[in-house]
Design a protein around this motif. Sequence first.
Motif, short mmCIF file in Angstrom:
data_model
loop_
_atom_site.label_atom_id
_atom_site.label_comp_id
_atom_site.label_asym_id
_atom_site.label_seq_id
_atom_site.Cartn_x
_atom_site.Cartn_y
_atom_site.Cartn_z
N UNK A 201 2.63 -9.53 16.83
CA UNK A 201 1.61 -10.37 17.44
C UNK A 201 0.21 -9.83 17.15
N UNK A 202 0.12 -8.54 16.91
CA UNK A 202 -1.18 -7.93 16.60
C UNK A 202 -1.50 -8.01 15.12
N UNK A 203 -0.61 -8.61 14.34
CA UNK A 203 -0.82 -8.73 12.90
C UNK A 203 0.29 -8.03 12.14
N UNK A 204 0.42 -8.32 10.85
CA UNK A 204 1.48 -7.70 10.06
C UNK A 204 1.27 -6.19 9.94
N UNK A 205 2.36 -5.43 9.88
CA UNK A 205 2.23 -3.98 9.79
C UNK A 205 1.70 -3.56 8.42
N UNK A 206 1.08 -2.40 8.38
CA UNK A 206 0.58 -1.88 7.11
C UNK A 206 1.73 -1.65 6.13
N UNK A 207 2.84 -1.10 6.64
CA UNK A 207 3.99 -0.78 5.79
C UNK A 207 5.16 -1.67 6.18
N UNK A 208 5.42 -2.75 5.44
CA UNK A 208 6.55 -3.62 5.78
C UNK A 208 7.87 -2.86 5.67
N UNK A 209 8.68 -2.97 6.68
CA UNK A 209 9.95 -2.23 6.72
C UNK A 209 10.84 -2.59 5.54
N UNK A 210 10.81 -3.84 5.11
CA UNK A 210 11.75 -4.31 4.11
C UNK A 210 11.25 -4.22 2.68
N UNK A 211 10.09 -3.68 2.44
CA UNK A 211 9.59 -3.61 1.06
C UNK A 211 10.04 -2.30 0.43
N UNK A 212 10.86 -2.35 -0.63
CA UNK A 212 11.39 -1.11 -1.20
C UNK A 212 10.42 -0.38 -2.12
N UNK A 213 9.29 -1.03 -2.49
CA UNK A 213 8.40 -0.42 -3.47
C UNK A 213 7.77 0.88 -2.97
N UNK A 217 8.11 4.64 -4.67
CA UNK A 217 7.03 5.40 -5.31
C UNK A 217 7.05 6.84 -4.82
N UNK A 218 7.25 7.03 -3.52
CA UNK A 218 7.33 8.40 -3.00
C UNK A 218 8.51 9.12 -3.64
N UNK A 219 9.65 8.46 -3.75
CA UNK A 219 10.82 9.07 -4.36
C UNK A 219 10.56 9.41 -5.84
N UNK A 220 9.87 8.54 -6.55
CA UNK A 220 9.55 8.81 -7.95
C UNK A 220 8.68 10.05 -8.08
N UNK A 221 7.69 10.18 -7.22
CA UNK A 221 6.85 11.38 -7.24
C UNK A 221 7.70 12.63 -7.00
N UNK A 222 8.66 12.53 -6.08
CA UNK A 222 9.53 13.68 -5.80
C UNK A 222 10.39 14.04 -7.00
N UNK A 223 10.86 13.05 -7.74
CA UNK A 223 11.69 13.31 -8.91
C UNK A 223 10.95 14.13 -9.95
N UNK A 224 9.67 13.82 -10.14
CA UNK A 224 8.91 14.46 -11.20
C UNK A 224 8.23 15.76 -10.78
N UNK A 225 8.09 15.98 -9.49
CA UNK A 225 7.43 17.20 -9.03
C UNK A 225 8.45 18.20 -8.49
N UNK A 226 9.68 18.06 -8.91
CA UNK A 226 10.74 18.91 -8.39
C UNK A 226 10.55 20.39 -8.66
N UNK A 227 9.79 20.74 -9.71
CA UNK A 227 9.57 22.15 -9.99
C UNK A 227 8.30 22.68 -9.33
N UNK A 228 7.70 21.86 -8.46
CA UNK A 228 6.53 22.29 -7.70
C UNK A 228 5.19 22.00 -8.34
N UNK A 229 5.17 21.55 -9.57
CA UNK A 229 3.88 21.26 -10.19
C UNK A 229 3.37 19.89 -9.72
N UNK A 230 2.06 19.72 -9.66
CA UNK A 230 1.53 18.45 -9.18
C UNK A 230 1.77 17.31 -10.17
N UNK A 231 1.97 16.12 -9.62
CA UNK A 231 2.17 14.94 -10.45
C UNK A 231 1.21 13.85 -10.01
N UNK A 232 0.63 13.17 -10.97
CA UNK A 232 -0.22 12.02 -10.68
C UNK A 232 0.46 10.79 -11.27
N UNK A 233 0.55 9.74 -10.46
CA UNK A 233 1.21 8.51 -10.88
C UNK A 233 0.18 7.48 -11.35
#
Length: 329
Positions: A201-213, A217-233
């Motif tokens: 009622x206060x408006x749509x949420x910032x993060x829709x529960x059902x949107x998998x994107x 993206x967070x998971x993709x960042x985790x895949x590439x930064x697994x050795x601790x080095x920073x990753x930019x997407x």
Amino acid sequence: MSGNREDGEQDGASGTLLEVACDESGSDGENLTGGNTDVFAHGSVSLSVASAAAAVREIRDRIRSPAEEYKANHLLREKHRAVLEWLLTPEGPIHGRARVHLMEKSYFVVERTVGLLLDGTSEAPDLFRAGRGTFGDDGWRAFLEAANRLLRVRDNGDPVAAFYGTVDALRRAYPGTRAAEFLGRLAATRARAEAYRAGFLAGPPLIPVLNPLLPAIVRTAALWSGDGRPVRLVHDRQNMLTPDRIAWIEEAARRAGVALAGLRLVVARDDARVQVADFLAGIARKIASDELNRRGDPALTALLRPYVDPDSVWGDARSRARLAAPVTG
């Protein structure tokens, strides 16, 4: 992932920065049970601009379509099967430099429903296999559709009544089963569901529960930064990725201990790396969907498997075996 500086590495203040290009395939918004696709894919590649451009040129030279912009569908045509296989083989341009996260949409609905109503997602695999195995195709589809309606932001009816009516009907139809036991627990959560819907009622949420994107993206960042080095997407520009949501992604990554150094949006046709990520996402989504619907091509599934995030949920037998494993805790 290659350690070659050519493959997207740059010098950063905190060490070597890996730049990874991303795109998705299978986005139907919040309609996860009645959309055009049953699998969501998020592809990513760690290539230099020059290497990606060379790969795109090679694909164009092999396919020779007059299309101005190539998409995954060009590679998925049977007459171009040899080009598709070449792209995925160890001799191809992306082997060891690409990843794809796959999510069966029906499982994502179950996971999100359990997470919202039962305080956590650990029981999602158990409910997923119990419900699908007990209720039959029609009953399972009814449950998924009712759950999708409950969670989506826009619904013109009474999604709470529809969901709990479906839960009660299935409990009565399958008493004494493991699946009915789960539904009994869900039946006691109506107040939480009402509060969730009232929040709109206060408006749509910032993060829709059902949107998998966004979680992908967070998971993709985790895949590439697994050795601790920073990753930019570097990601294809789209309306879902607003500045506020990008800030949420960066904060979610930080909380998860992922060294995400930023997320930059580009127009896909202007960045060959994103085009290659788009090829991978579209190809992977189609192969995964075919596996899910028991029309898979064993050769293509085998070629895709090395690229797939091990946390993916898709039609591959190994993924299914993980879902079928006993759930503890």
